[in-house]
Design an enzyme around this catalytic site. Structure first.
Site, PDB file in Angstrom:
ATOM      1  N   CYS A  48       0.826  -1.210   0.000  1.00  0.00           N
ATOM      2  CA  CYS A  48       0.000   0.000   0.000  1.00  0.00           C
ATOM      3  C   CYS A  48       0.862   1.262   0.000  1.00  0.00           C
ATOM      4  O   CYS A  48       0.405   2.333  -0.403  1.00  0.00           O
ATOM      5  CB  CYS A  48      -0.944   0.002   1.201  1.00  0.00           C
ATOM      6  SG  CYS A  48      -0.112  -0.132   2.790  1.00  0.00           S
ATOM      7  N   ASN A  49       2.109   1.148   0.445  1.00  0.00           N
ATOM      8  CA  ASN A  49       2.965   2.331   0.551  1.00  0.00           C
ATOM      9  C   ASN A  49       4.046   2.427  -0.517  1.00  0.00           C
ATOM     10  O   ASN A  49       4.728   3.445  -0.605  1.00  0.00           O
ATOM     11  CB  ASN A  49       3.647   2.371   1.926  1.00  0.00           C
ATOM     12  CG  ASN A  49       2.682   2.788   3.010  1.00  0.00           C
ATOM     13  OD1 ASN A  49       1.755   3.546   2.760  1.00  0.00           O
ATOM     14  ND2 ASN A  49       2.881   2.278   4.215  1.00  0.00           N
ATOM     15  N   SER A 132      10.299   2.830   5.940  1.00  0.00           N
ATOM     16  CA  SER A 132       8.858   2.645   6.105  1.00  0.00           C
ATOM     17  C   SER A 132       8.186   3.888   6.666  1.00  0.00           C
ATOM     18  O   SER A 132       8.837   4.742   7.282  1.00  0.00           O
ATOM     19  CB  SER A 132       8.582   1.463   7.042  1.00  0.00           C
ATOM     20  OG  SER A 132       9.077   0.270   6.489  1.00  0.00           O
ATOM     21  N   PRO A 138       8.193  -4.128  11.184  1.00  0.00           N
ATOM     22  CA  PRO A 138       8.684  -5.400  10.646  1.00  0.00           C
ATOM     23  C   PRO A 138       7.867  -5.954   9.491  1.00  0.00           C
ATOM     24  O   PRO A 138       8.306  -6.893   8.829  1.00  0.00           O
ATOM     25  CB  PRO A 138       8.582  -6.332  11.865  1.00  0.00           C
ATOM     26  CG  PRO A 138       7.409  -5.800  12.642  1.00  0.00           C
ATOM     27  CD  PRO A 138       7.423  -4.298  12.431  1.00  0.00           C
ATOM     28  N   ALA A 212     -16.054  -4.013  20.682  1.00  0.00           N
ATOM     29  CA  ALA A 212     -16.251  -3.189  19.479  1.00  0.00           C
ATOM     30  C   ALA A 212     -15.283  -3.637  18.390  1.00  0.00           C
ATOM     31  O   ALA A 212     -14.136  -3.983  18.663  1.00  0.00           O
ATOM     32  CB  ALA A 212     -16.096  -1.699  19.756  1.00  0.00           C
ATOM     33  N   GLY A 214     -14.359  -1.850  15.551  1.00  0.00           N
ATOM     34  CA  GLY A 214     -13.971  -0.743  14.680  1.00  0.00           C
ATOM     35  C   GLY A 214     -12.531  -0.857  14.204  1.00  0.00           C
ATOM     36  O   GLY A 214     -11.819  -1.814  14.524  1.00  0.00           O
ATOM     37  N   ASN A 217      -9.605  -1.069  16.959  1.00  0.00           N
ATOM     38  CA  ASN A 217      -9.581  -2.377  17.604  1.00  0.00           C
ATOM     39  C   ASN A 217      -9.183  -3.474  16.618  1.00  0.00           C
ATOM     40  O   ASN A 217      -8.616  -4.493  17.004  1.00  0.00           O
ATOM     41  CB  ASN A 217     -10.950  -2.692  18.220  1.00  0.00           C
ATOM     42  CG  ASN A 217     -10.895  -2.712  19.736  1.00  0.00           C
ATOM     43  OD1 ASN A 217      -9.833  -2.556  20.331  1.00  0.00           O
ATOM     44  ND2 ASN A 217     -12.038  -2.917  20.369  1.00  0.00           N
TER      45      ASN A 217
END
Length: 451
Positions: A48-49, A132, A138, A212, A214, A217
């Site tokens: 993604c990066n 990163s 890691p 939860a 979300g 979490n």
């Protein structure tokens, strides 16, 4: 070494462009097959990066016609000259833009490229987590390993590039083992998982209660689940999001249960670890509820992490014996201190990277010379065999005596042996390179003296 890397990452390109240049699904296999035509081995890293292509420039290059440089349908022909790293860099940049159908003028300003030592340094920094978004994380090391394994399975990782990758992996492990760049928690999820390992000697025997389901979490759950906990209980107001998270964690082989939030009181005693981030305006866990849970679990210790604002867990719960309660502020303070420690460790890590890259380059030269010697010996043997065959033919077909044939054989072999060093000395003399001449002469004298 002829190593080239091109790419974009979170520091050089906006997310909109990174999305367009990312490789997903079967893209990588198709791309690697095309790259085989112009490289001596290639590796694509896509997260993604970052999107990066590592490639080796071949000594003899397959080239296609100019309007379809990497098309499988193109007529390929062998070039007379080796391809330089500069040329390969340009080919890769053009290929990436064409393959992803992004105009070259939109891509080029955001791309970086490195060759040889700088490419090794970049690759090692990436593998060690020094490049990163989260310094020292890691995950990138595992992502690179998966990309390497995929390239191996598909036959795209050549022996030479595989050797480079193995050197980088070994060096990255040294960076992480010999410095503190990856030892301090600097994400909430990672910080929570570190607390677990500090409090519980055997995390794999614990039960983890998630209140939860979300995003915050979810990240905590991924980190703590990665410790191999025995069981996860997900307590959420609605089952839909809880079930999605359960499916996401299911591949880890952990027993997972989904419960409504109304069952929290009856579930709490089963939990060794609690992470709560509900967004509720009401307190979910108070001191009395926790007392009941502790009594039921015979006062075995509990770790509670409250990431919610307003808080889900009454602060007075932290005063109970056998309860370790951490709020989001507690974790943020830990993270802030650890980030500064990581930055200090990164200075030491960068020095180690520079040292390790020099080591890799030296090992590569030793390896390359070994291959060059092998190739030279094979060529010499081939030439000697040709001279011998001529001599044998002359013995069978001419009237020359064996002594005359052997004399001529010796003369031809001598010419063959001295031709290469003689040519080198003449070339060095024309170039005014006296140092090279002395080196060749001293080397030959030393070799003949030992004989």
């Amino acid at each position: 070494m002829n190593l080239v890397v091109i790419g974009v990452n979170h520091k050089t390109a906006p997310v909109a462009l990174r999305e367009r240049l990312a490789f997903v699904g079967g893209d990588i296999q198709v791309a690697q097959a095309q790259l085989q035509q112009i490289t001596a081995g290639s590796l694509i890293i896509s997260t993604c990066n970052r999107t990066e292509i590592y490639a080796l420039a071949p000594s003899t290059q397959l080239l296609a016609n100019s309007d379809a440089a990497l098309s499988k349908q193109s007529d390929l022909s062998l070039a007379d000259e080796p391809v330089s790293t500069v040329d390969l860099t340009e080919q890769l940049i053009t290929w990436l833009a064409d393959f992803k159908q992004v105009p070259l003028e939109e891509t080029r300003p955001y791309l970086y490229d490195y060759v040889d030592g700088q490419a090794l340094t970049h690759m090692l920094r990436v593998a060690a987590g020094l490049d990163s978004m989260i310094l020292g994380e890691p995950q990138i090391f595992g992502q690179i390993k998966r990309s390497v394994n995929q390239a191996k399975e598909q036959g795209f990782l050549t022996n030479q590039l595989n050797w480079v990758v193995e050197q980088i992996f070994a060096a990255a492990k040294r960076v992480r083992n010999e410095t503190d760049v990856g030892t301090q928690a600097i994400s909430l999820g990672y910080a929570a998982s570190k607390l677990v390992t500090q409090i519980f000697d055997r995390p794999e025997e614990t039960t983890f209660l998630l209140i939860a389901a979300g995003e915050m979490n979810r990240l905590v759950a991924q980190n703590i689940a990665g410790l191999g906990v025995k069981r996860i209980l997900i307590c959420n107001r609605t089952p839909e999001r809880a079930n999605l998270l359960a499916q996401e964690l299911a591949h880890l082989g952990i027993q997972i249960e989904v419960h409504p939030l109304t069952e929290l009181d009856s579930l709490l005693y089963q939990a060794d670890i609690v992470s709560s981030c509900s967004g509720s305006m009401d307190m979910l866990i108070d001191k009395a509820m926790t007392r009941r849970a502790l009594k039921k679990r015979r006062y075995k210790p509990m770790l509670m992490v409250d990431l919610a604002v307003p808080r889900d867990i009454d602060s007075s719960v932290g005063k109970l014996d056998d309860v370790y309660l951490y709020s989001i502020d507690d974790l943020q303070h830990v993270i802030a201190g650890n980030l500064e420690k990581r930055r200090q460790a990164a200075v030491e890590a960068e020095l180690l990277v520079s040292h390790l890259v020099v080591e890799i380059e030296r090992r590569f030269q030793v390896r390359k010379v070994g291959q060059d010697i092998h190739d030279y010996r094979a060529l010499a043997a081939q030439k000697a065999e040709a001279v011998l065959n001529e001599a044998l033919h002359e013995l069978r077909t001419s009237e020359a005596t064996a002594e005359e044939v052997m004399t001529e054989l010796t003369r031809r072999l001598t010419q063959t042996l001295v031709h290469a060093p003689s040519s080198l000395m003449r070339r060095a003399a024309r170039d005014g390179n006296n140092e090279a001449i002395d080196l060749i002469i001293l080397g030959l004298k030393d070799a003949y003296r030992k004989k």
